[in-house]
Design a protein around this motif. Structure first.
Motif, PDB file in Angstrom:
ATOM      1  N   ALA A   1      13.528   5.946   3.016  1.00 52.81           N
ATOM      2  CA  ALA A   1      12.493   5.219   2.270  1.00 52.81           C
ATOM      3  C   ALA A   1      13.167   4.216   1.320  1.00 52.81           C
ATOM      4  CB  ALA A   1      11.628   6.201   1.487  1.00 52.81           C
TER       5      ALA A   1
ATOM      6  N   ASP B   1       2.794   3.622   3.002  1.00 52.97           N
ATOM      7  CA  ASP B   1       1.819   4.685   2.753  1.00 52.97           C
ATOM      8  C   ASP B   1       2.067   5.948   3.565  1.00 52.97           C
ATOM      9  OD1 ASP B   1       1.209   2.948   4.826  1.00 52.97           O
ATOM     10  OD2 ASP B   1      -0.944   3.009   4.562  1.00 52.97           O
TER      11      ASP B   1
ATOM     12  N   PRO C   1       3.617  16.666  -0.856  1.00 52.94           N
ATOM     13  CA  PRO C   1       4.295  17.919  -0.526  1.00 52.94           C
ATOM     14  C   PRO C   1       5.722  17.608  -0.059  1.00 52.94           C
ATOM     15  CG  PRO C   1       2.199  17.717   0.644  1.00 52.94           C
ATOM     16  CD  PRO C   1       2.493  16.392   0.043  1.00 52.94           C
TER      17      PRO C   1
ATOM     18  N   CYS D   1       0.438  17.969   4.570  1.00 47.55           N
ATOM     19  CA  CYS D   1       0.422  16.539   4.940  1.00 47.55           C
ATOM     20  C   CYS D   1       1.015  16.422   6.340  1.00 47.55           C
ATOM     21  CB  CYS D   1       1.212  15.698   3.938  1.00 47.55           C
ATOM     22  SG  CYS D   1       2.983  15.991   3.988  1.00 47.55           S
TER      23      CYS D   1
ATOM     24  N   ALA E   1       9.433   4.536  -1.146  1.00 47.44           N
ATOM     25  CA  ALA E   1       9.575   3.251  -0.443  1.00 47.44           C
ATOM     26  C   ALA E   1       8.832   2.139  -1.182  1.00 47.44           C
ATOM     27  CB  ALA E   1       9.066   3.383   0.990  1.00 47.44           C
ATOM     28  N   GLY E   2       7.545   2.355  -1.470  1.00 44.73           N
ATOM     29  CA  GLY E   2       6.731   1.303  -2.094  1.00 44.73           C
ATOM     30  C   GLY E   2       7.207   0.961  -3.492  1.00 44.73           C
TER      31      GLY E   2
ATOM     32  N   VAL F   1       0.873  -1.189   0.000  1.00 44.67           N
ATOM     33  CA  VAL F   1       0.000   0.000   0.000  1.00 44.67           C
ATOM     34  C   VAL F   1       0.904   1.231   0.000  1.00 44.67           C
ATOM     35  CG1 VAL F   1      -1.838   1.235   1.195  1.00 44.67           C
ATOM     36  CG2 VAL F   1      -1.765  -1.265   1.287  1.00 44.67           C
ATOM     37  N   GLY F   2       0.839   2.025  -1.075  1.00 45.77           N
ATOM     38  CA  GLY F   2       1.665   3.234  -1.186  1.00 45.77           C
ATOM     39  C   GLY F   2       2.746   3.062  -2.239  1.00 45.77           C
TER      40      GLY F   2
ATOM     41  N   GLY G   1      13.795  12.318   4.304  1.00 49.70           N
ATOM     42  CA  GLY G   1      13.268  10.969   4.466  1.00 49.70           C
ATOM     43  C   GLY G   1      13.376  10.087   3.234  1.00 49.70           C
ATOM     44  N   ILE G   2      13.812  10.666   2.115  1.00 48.40           N
ATOM     45  CA  ILE G   2      13.855   9.866   0.881  1.00 48.40           C
ATOM     46  C   ILE G   2      14.911   8.755   1.006  1.00 48.40           C
ATOM     47  CG2 ILE G   2      14.331   9.920  -1.611  1.00 48.40           C
ATOM     48  CD1 ILE G   2      13.069  12.732  -1.660  1.00 48.40           C
TER      49      ILE G   2
ATOM     50  N   GLY H   1      11.769  18.202  -2.167  1.00 52.51           N
ATOM     51  CA  GLY H   1      12.338  17.621  -3.384  1.00 52.51           C
ATOM     52  C   GLY H   1      13.847  17.766  -3.464  1.00 52.51           C
TER      53      GLY H   1
ATOM     54  N   CYS I   1      -1.546   2.542  -5.235  1.00 54.65           N
ATOM     55  CA  CYS I   1      -0.946   3.861  -5.089  1.00 54.65           C
ATOM     56  C   CYS I   1      -1.958   4.961  -5.356  1.00 54.65           C
ATOM     57  CB  CYS I   1       0.236   3.996  -6.048  1.00 54.65           C
ATOM     58  SG  CYS I   1       0.994   5.586  -5.864  1.00 54.65           S
TER      59      CYS I   1
ATOM     60  N   VAL J   1      -5.208   3.654  -7.048  1.00 53.29           N
ATOM     61  CA  VAL J   1      -6.392   3.829  -6.202  1.00 53.29           C
ATOM     62  C   VAL J   1      -5.973   4.026  -4.746  1.00 53.29           C
ATOM     63  CG1 VAL J   1      -7.983   2.440  -7.608  1.00 53.29           C
ATOM     64  CG2 VAL J   1      -6.570   1.335  -5.867  1.00 53.29           C
ATOM     65  N   ARG J   2      -6.894   4.533  -3.958  1.00 53.31           N
ATOM     66  CA  ARG J   2      -6.635   4.686  -2.521  1.00 53.31           C
ATOM     67  C   ARG J   2      -7.147   3.465  -1.778  1.00 53.31           C
ATOM     68  NH1 ARG J   2      -4.638   8.464   0.318  1.00 53.31           N
ATOM     69  NH2 ARG J   2      -4.985   8.542   2.562  1.00 53.31           N
TER      70      ARG J   2
HETATM   71  C1  FAD Z   1       6.812  19.220   3.349  1.00 58.25           C
HETATM   72  C2  FAD Z   1       7.867  18.143   3.366  1.00 58.25           C
HETATM   73  C3  FAD Z   1       9.101  18.374   2.762  1.00 58.25           C
HETATM   74  C4  FAD Z   1      10.041  17.338   2.700  1.00 58.25           C
HETATM   75  N1  FAD Z   1      11.218  17.566   2.032  1.00 58.25           N
HETATM   76  C5  FAD Z   1      12.098  16.550   1.889  1.00 58.25           C
HETATM   77  C6  FAD Z   1      13.273  16.714   1.095  1.00 58.25           C
HETATM   78  O1  FAD Z   1      13.521  17.780   0.520  1.00 58.25           O
HETATM   79  N2  FAD Z   1      14.125  15.663   0.973  1.00 58.25           N
HETATM   80  C7  FAD Z   1      13.878  14.454   1.593  1.00 58.25           C
HETATM   81  O2  FAD Z   1      14.691  13.541   1.481  1.00 58.25           O
HETATM   82  N3  FAD Z   1      12.757  14.273   2.336  1.00 58.25           N
HETATM   83  C8  FAD Z   1      11.860  15.278   2.479  1.00 58.25           C
HETATM   84  N4  FAD Z   1      10.706  15.075   3.187  1.00 58.25           N
HETATM   85  C9  FAD Z   1      10.430  13.726   3.723  1.00 58.25           C
HETATM   86  C10 FAD Z   1      10.017  12.809   2.566  1.00 58.25           C
HETATM   87  O3  FAD Z   1       9.069  13.458   1.737  1.00 58.25           O
HETATM   88  C11 FAD Z   1       9.407  11.510   3.086  1.00 58.25           C
HETATM   89  O4  FAD Z   1      10.111  11.032   4.196  1.00 58.25           O
HETATM   90  C12 FAD Z   1       9.419  10.460   1.987  1.00 58.25           C
HETATM   91  O5  FAD Z   1       8.611  10.896   0.918  1.00 58.25           O
HETATM   92  C13 FAD Z   1       8.917   9.138   2.514  1.00 58.25           C
HETATM   93  O6  FAD Z   1       8.724   8.264   1.419  1.00 58.25           O
HETATM   94  P1  FAD Z   1       7.659   7.087   1.556  1.00 58.25           P
HETATM   95  O7  FAD Z   1       7.664   6.368   0.258  1.00 58.25           O
HETATM   96  O8  FAD Z   1       7.885   6.367   2.820  1.00 58.25           O
HETATM   97  O9  FAD Z   1       6.257   7.841   1.747  1.00 58.25           O
HETATM   98  P2  FAD Z   1       5.529   8.906   0.821  1.00 58.25           P
HETATM   99  O10 FAD Z   1       6.493   9.612  -0.040  1.00 58.25           O
HETATM  100  O11 FAD Z   1       4.671   9.714   1.723  1.00 58.25           O
HETATM  101  O12 FAD Z   1       4.638   8.019  -0.143  1.00 58.25           O
HETATM  102  C14 FAD Z   1       3.477   7.401   0.307  1.00 58.25           C
HETATM  103  C15 FAD Z   1       2.616   7.122  -0.898  1.00 58.25           C
HETATM  104  O13 FAD Z   1       1.522   6.331  -0.486  1.00 58.25           O
HETATM  105  C16 FAD Z   1       0.324   6.877  -0.985  1.00 58.25           C
HETATM  106  N5  FAD Z   1      -0.745   6.520  -0.057  1.00 58.25           N
HETATM  107  C17 FAD Z   1      -0.985   6.981   1.179  1.00 58.25           C
HETATM  108  N6  FAD Z   1      -2.057   6.401   1.708  1.00 58.25           N
HETATM  109  C18 FAD Z   1      -2.509   5.532   0.759  1.00 58.25           C
HETATM  110  C19 FAD Z   1      -3.610   4.652   0.690  1.00 58.25           C
HETATM  111  N7  FAD Z   1      -4.473   4.508   1.713  1.00 58.25           N
HETATM  112  N8  FAD Z   1      -3.777   3.923  -0.443  1.00 58.25           N
HETATM  113  C20 FAD Z   1      -2.926   4.018  -1.504  1.00 58.25           C
HETATM  114  N9  FAD Z   1      -1.871   4.856  -1.498  1.00 58.25           N
HETATM  115  C21 FAD Z   1      -1.672   5.606  -0.371  1.00 58.25           C
HETATM  116  C22 FAD Z   1       0.581   8.379  -1.031  1.00 58.25           C
HETATM  117  O14 FAD Z   1      -0.309   9.034  -1.920  1.00 58.25           O
HETATM  118  C23 FAD Z   1       2.029   8.378  -1.517  1.00 58.25           C
HETATM  119  O15 FAD Z   1       2.073   8.259  -2.927  1.00 58.25           O
HETATM  120  C24 FAD Z   1       9.762  16.090   3.293  1.00 58.25           C
HETATM  121  C25 FAD Z   1       8.537  15.873   3.933  1.00 58.25           C
HETATM  122  C26 FAD Z   1       7.590  16.882   3.956  1.00 58.25           C
HETATM  123  C27 FAD Z   1       6.264  16.625   4.605  1.00 58.25           C
END
Ligand code: FAD
Length: 350
Positions: free
Chosen positions: A285, A150, A39, A246, A14-15, A9-10, A281-282, A42, A32, A114-115
């Motif tokens: 992930a 997610d 937000p 977010c 990471a996903g 999920v997501g 956090g990238i 980047g 996804c 889809v969500r």
């Molecule tokens: C404002 C802000 C600025 C940031 N700037 C930076 C930066 O410059 N550099 C950096 O390294 N990190 C940054 N971070 C942190 C970084 O964005 C996250 O730590 C990183 O994106 C985590 O990746 P992830 O794949 O775990 O989760 P996410 O990137 O949050 O991805 C989760 C995905 O799951 C999807 N999803 C959620 N719920 C559901 C559901 N129920 N069903 C299906 N899909 C779902 C979402 O739409 C999304 O596509 C920032 C965070 C924020 C909030």
């Protein structure tokens, strides 16, 4: 009912990375919700660049945005001090970055845009996952393994393991048309409006200002801080063309992380893996996804996943030691005054 080997999920960093790295013989479903862009600043920090290097991936130039930056301007809005520090980040289009990672996963997994509406443990083992199907009615699928990728407000984490046991903030970002005089990258501290930090960054034709605020009263605090920053910079930011928000987590203790249990795993920010000092956090992930992909091939996957992420988790917790020097107003004032590790910047004339 369709059965899969793994449901993710997501489809963020990471996903998408996990889906790409899972063995091809597994039947993988990736859900996804990509109706809205994540937000994000980047910025690809050196740790994220290293994680991509470990995958032997190179970044297509179409993902880069203008300008690339060499320094962060650190501003304390209360003491009105500022310093510049060298930074080696890549400035990318986050939405394109996510789509690029997802495109590499598409040959390894069935991707549904889809969500996910609900996840639950199935009696006798495995999981049931529901999401809107073709005709709008809910479709339910099952798998013995479920992965929550997610993000901060993870449905998988909330449904199976309870609320995140860590500090939570509301991150708010606004995009403004780029005006003369604002192409810089800054990190902003303003304890009068937030105990966390804010940032500004330019991306092609836009200037972005964003920050993390305690959830209660976050919008008012954001607006107050935006005004204080504009006053400090003597800059009119103009009218925003986009506002996004977010949740963002800040782990402070071992219990802030939740890696999963009983066939359900969490990766990336869903697991609480994000830097408490910079909110980067990238890299976590990408590396937690790689750690889980390798661990799922072991006889005791959860134990292997815990071992494989131990260093990452300690490294993130160790960043809390840096926090007082960034977030305690008195210590920050001393650090900024000392100029330690800062660089002097000659303003351009006319
Ligand atoms: C404002 C802000 C600025 C940031 N700037 C930076 C930066 O410059 N550099 C950096 O390294 N990190 C940054 N971070 C942190 C970084 O964005 C996250 O730590 C990183 O994106 C985590 O990746 P992830 O794949 O775990 O989760 P996410 O990137 O949050 O991805 C989760 C995905 O799951 C999807 N999803 C959620 N719920 C559901 C559901 N129920 N069903 C299906 N899909 C779902 C979402 O739409 C999304 O596509 C920032 C965070 C924020 C909030």
């Amino acid at each position: 009912m369709e059965n899969y080997d793994v449901i993710i999920v997501g489809g963020g960093p990471a996903g998408a990375t996990l889906a790409r790295l899972l063995p091809p013989q597994l039947r993988v479903l990736l859900l996804c919700d990509d109706r809205r862009d994540k937000p994000c600043g980047g910025l690809l920090a050196p740790d994220a660049q290293k994680a991509l290097a470990r995958f032997d991936l190179t970044l297509p130039k179409e993902l880069l945005v203008d300008p690339q930056i060499f320094a962060v301007r650190t501003i304390d809005l209360v003491s009105r001090q500022q310093r510049y520090y060298q930074r080696m980040y890549l400035n990318v289009d986050r939405a394109k970055f996510d789509r690029w990672l997802l495109s590499m996963a598409s040959s390894h997994a069935e991707i549904r845009h889809v969500r996910c509406r609900s996840v639950e443990r199935r009696e006798g083992g495995g999981f049931l996952v529901a999401f809107p199907g073709a005709g709008g009615s809910l479709e339910t699928v099952s798998a013995p393994l479920l992965v929550g990728a997610d993000g901060a407000d993870s449905l998988v984490r909330r449904s199976l393991f309870g609320p995140a046991r860590t500090r939570r903030y509301t991150a708010i970002q606004q995009w403004f048309p780029l005006a003369e005089g604002n192409p810089f990258y800054s990190c902003v501290f303003d304890p009068a409006t937030s105990p966390c930090c804010s940032w500004s960054i330019c991306k092609d034709d836009f200037f972005i200002f964003g920050g993390a605020f305690p959830p209660r009263g976050s919008r008012a605090a954001f607006e107050a801080q935006k005004k204080r920053l504009a006053d400090f910079l003597r800059m009119d930011l103009g009218r925003p063309v986009k506002t996004e928000a977010c949740q963002v987590l800040r782990p402070s203790r071992p219990a802030s992380f939740c890696l999963g249990d009983g066939g359900a795993y969490l990766i990336g920010e869903a697991a609480g893996l994000i830097s408490p000092s910079s909110l980067e956090g990238i890299s976590s992930a990408l590396s937690s996804a790689a750690a889980l992909a390798a661990s799922l091939e072991r006889s005791r996957p959860l134990a292997a996943y815990r071992r494989a992420t131990r260093r990452l988790r300690w490294r993130l917790l160790a960043k809390n030691l840096k926090c007082p020097f960034m977030y305690n107003p008195l210590l920050r004032r001393l650090v900024l005054k000392s100029g330690l590790t800062s660089i002097s910047v000659r303003e351009q004339r006319g």
